[in-house]
Scaffold this motif. Structure first.
Motif, PDB file in Angstrom:
ATOM      1  N   ASP A  77       0.842  -1.059   0.060  1.00 44.16           N
ATOM      2  CA  ASP A  77       0.013   0.061   0.113  1.00 44.16           C
ATOM      3  C   ASP A  77       0.747   1.316  -0.077  1.00 44.16           C
ATOM      4  O   ASP A  77       1.509   1.590   1.140  1.00 44.16           O
ATOM      5  CB  ASP A  77      -0.952   0.107   1.289  1.00 44.16           C
ATOM      6  CG  ASP A  77      -1.940   1.165   1.199  1.00 44.16           C
ATOM      7  OD1 ASP A  77      -1.691   2.025   0.334  1.00 44.16           O
ATOM      8  OD2 ASP A  77      -2.935   0.900   1.683  1.00 44.16           O
ATOM      9  N   LEU A  78       0.870   1.957  -1.091  1.00 39.71           N
ATOM     10  CA  LEU A  78       1.989   3.090  -1.319  1.00 39.71           C
ATOM     11  C   LEU A  78       1.436   4.174  -0.426  1.00 39.71           C
ATOM     12  O   LEU A  78       2.488   5.084  -0.527  1.00 39.71           O
ATOM     13  CB  LEU A  78       2.040   3.317  -2.816  1.00 39.71           C
ATOM     14  CG  LEU A  78       2.853   2.047  -3.772  1.00 39.71           C
ATOM     15  CD1 LEU A  78       2.586   2.499  -5.104  1.00 39.71           C
ATOM     16  CD2 LEU A  78       4.019   1.726  -3.176  1.00 39.71           C
ATOM     17  N   ARG A  79       0.302   4.289   0.057  1.00 38.35           N
ATOM     18  CA  ARG A  79      -0.142   5.304   0.737  1.00 38.35           C
ATOM     19  C   ARG A  79       0.492   5.373   2.185  1.00 38.35           C
ATOM     20  O   ARG A  79       0.751   6.355   2.994  1.00 38.35           O
ATOM     21  CB  ARG A  79      -1.632   5.316   0.961  1.00 38.35           C
ATOM     22  CG  ARG A  79      -2.379   5.556  -0.509  1.00 38.35           C
ATOM     23  CD  ARG A  79      -3.937   5.158  -0.049  1.00 38.35           C
ATOM     24  NE  ARG A  79      -4.226   3.692   0.568  1.00 38.35           N
ATOM     25  CZ  ARG A  79      -5.542   3.367   0.658  1.00 38.35           C
ATOM     26  NH1 ARG A  79      -6.176   4.096   0.703  1.00 38.35           N
ATOM     27  NH2 ARG A  79      -5.385   2.156   1.305  1.00 38.35           N
ATOM     28  N   PHE A  80       1.171   4.295   2.547  1.00 41.40           N
ATOM     29  CA  PHE A  80       1.897   4.247   3.855  1.00 41.40           C
ATOM     30  C   PHE A  80       3.420   4.132   3.627  1.00 41.40           C
ATOM     31  O   PHE A  80       4.003   3.550   2.619  1.00 41.40           O
ATOM     32  CB  PHE A  80       1.824   2.824   4.494  1.00 41.40           C
ATOM     33  CG  PHE A  80       0.144   2.852   5.124  1.00 41.40           C
ATOM     34  CD1 PHE A  80       0.025   3.306   6.449  1.00 41.40           C
ATOM     35  CD2 PHE A  80      -0.688   2.358   4.414  1.00 41.40           C
ATOM     36  CE1 PHE A  80      -1.341   3.136   6.947  1.00 41.40           C
ATOM     37  CE2 PHE A  80      -2.166   2.398   4.865  1.00 41.40           C
ATOM     38  CZ  PHE A  80      -2.635   2.967   6.073  1.00 41.40           C
ATOM     39  N   SER A  81       4.239   5.031   4.472  1.00 42.76           N
ATOM     40  CA  SER A  81       5.393   5.066   4.507  1.00 42.76           C
ATOM     41  C   SER A  81       6.209   4.700   5.935  1.00 42.76           C
ATOM     42  O   SER A  81       5.533   5.152   6.748  1.00 42.76           O
ATOM     43  CB  SER A  81       5.924   6.413   4.034  1.00 42.76           C
ATOM     44  OG  SER A  81       5.489   6.902   2.756  1.00 42.76           O
ATOM     45  N   PHE A  82       7.191   3.933   5.964  1.00 40.41           N
ATOM     46  CA  PHE A  82       7.702   3.357   7.167  1.00 40.41           C
ATOM     47  C   PHE A  82       9.005   3.995   7.424  1.00 40.41           C
ATOM     48  O   PHE A  82       9.808   3.743   6.467  1.00 40.41           O
ATOM     49  CB  PHE A  82       7.442   1.911   7.222  1.00 40.41           C
ATOM     50  CG  PHE A  82       7.916   1.186   8.691  1.00 40.41           C
ATOM     51  CD1 PHE A  82       7.174   1.476   9.741  1.00 40.41           C
ATOM     52  CD2 PHE A  82       8.910   0.585   8.694  1.00 40.41           C
ATOM     53  CE1 PHE A  82       7.543   0.719  10.741  1.00 40.41           C
ATOM     54  CE2 PHE A  82       9.543   0.097   9.958  1.00 40.41           C
ATOM     55  CZ  PHE A  82       8.794   0.271  11.208  1.00 40.41           C
ATOM     56  N   PHE A  83       9.322   4.268   8.588  1.00 38.63           N
ATOM     57  CA  PHE A  83      10.727   4.443   8.913  1.00 38.63           C
ATOM     58  C   PHE A  83      10.966   4.183  10.339  1.00 38.63           C
ATOM     59  O   PHE A  83      10.286   4.161  11.225  1.00 38.63           O
ATOM     60  CB  PHE A  83      10.965   6.386   8.826  1.00 38.63           C
ATOM     61  CG  PHE A  83      12.311   6.558   9.323  1.00 38.63           C
ATOM     62  CD1 PHE A  83      13.140   6.428   8.110  1.00 38.63           C
ATOM     63  CD2 PHE A  83      12.581   7.016  10.531  1.00 38.63           C
ATOM     64  CE1 PHE A  83      14.410   7.122   8.400  1.00 38.63           C
ATOM     65  CE2 PHE A  83      13.881   7.519  10.714  1.00 38.63           C
ATOM     66  CZ  PHE A  83      14.922   7.492   9.851  1.00 38.63           C
TER      67      PHE A  83
END
Length: 279
Positions: free
Chosen positions: A55-61
């Motif tokens: 899901d490209l709407r989510f970004s994780f760092f």
């Protein structure tokens, strides 16, 4: 109007699915979710990555070491690309219309810099229990310090205004939101949304529900003192502002006048006039 949902996580893997489900259930489509994990020691990373995969709407760092709530939230804001930003704790949730209702307020009131809503307190399973009816539209002026607390979740703010501030204090472990609110209010007025948009989970391990109440109180007092100095306030109601922090009681005692009946009448009258003329 792109909306950035900001999530600073630390060891809330077992609660994150409810948070995730509330995000993907939004009836507003133009959003992104920025998740910063503060080097959790539970299964948070695997749980989160499994839920948001593809899901490209989510970004994780993931932080390389545990740096605390302030640092994680500051990183969230740095990574955000939306026009409107709002924090959502990983153990909480928002209502399906939270983003749409919030965006509508910005479109209706062009001059506001932030919004905040009523909040629904829930049990550990996120079942609604009661709403906080004390939250009202605030009268924002140089000596407003959100003490007693009136501005709360679901709090959103304009990215362009945030960029004018010093940003979130990465050294704070508590009172991070209060520090953010007061910095933003240096630049304009917020709009209260009289609807429950935020579901706040009460559970023993919650960050804001820990046992270090004295530390949290001290941090809030330090935030207030920093705000006084940033606003170049030298005295309040005839009392001199201390040069440095020594005791939280000293800071909070400066605000005792807010409990007086004349002050409350004047505040409510001023707020009524502001709302009447849409100032």
């Amino acid at each position: 109007m792109k909306f950035s949902i900001l999530i600073a996580n630390y060891n809330n893997g077992k609660y994150f699915k409810d948070c995730y489900n509330s995000i993907i259930s939004q009836n507003y489509d133009d959003w992104e979710a920025i998740i910063v994990d503060d080097n959790s020691t539970d299964d948070s990373v695997s749980v989160i990555k499994d839920l948001i995969k593809n899901d490209l709407r989510f970004s994780f760092f993931k932080m390389d070491q545990n740096k605390g709530c302030g640092a994680a939230k500051r990183k969230c804001a740095e990574l955000a690309t939306g026009e409107i930003l709002a924090f959502l704790d990983p153990d909480d949730a928002i209502t399906p219309d939270a983003l749409q209702v919030t965006v509508d307020e910005y479109l209706k009131h062009k001059n506001i810099i932030a919004t905040y809503s009523k909040i629904m307190f829930c049990d550990k399973d996120l079942h609604p229990k009661y709403s906080d009816e004390k939250i009202k539209q605030v009268y924002n002026y140089s000596k407003f310090f959100n003490c007693p607390i009136q501005i709360n979740h679901f709090f959103s703010f304009k990215k362009e205004v945030y960029d004018k501030t010093e940003g979130i204090n990465p050294k704070l472990s508590s009172a991070v939101d209060q520090d953010l609110y007061l910095k933003l209010l240096d630049h304009g007025n917020p709009k209260f949304i009289p609807t429950n948009l935020y579901l706040y989970r009460r559970h023993p391990s919650g960050i804001s529900q820990d046992k270090s109440k004295n530390k949290s109180k001290d941090n809030f007092a330090k935030v207030i003192l920093d705000t006084m100095k940033r606003r170049k306030i030298s005295e309040i109601n005839g009392k001199k502002i201390p040069d440095s922090f020594t005791d939280s009681k000293e800071i909070f005692s400066l605000l005792d006048y807010q409990n007086s009946i004349p002050y409350r009448i004047q505040k409510n009258l001023t707020l009524f006039i502001q709302q009447l003329f849409n100032l």
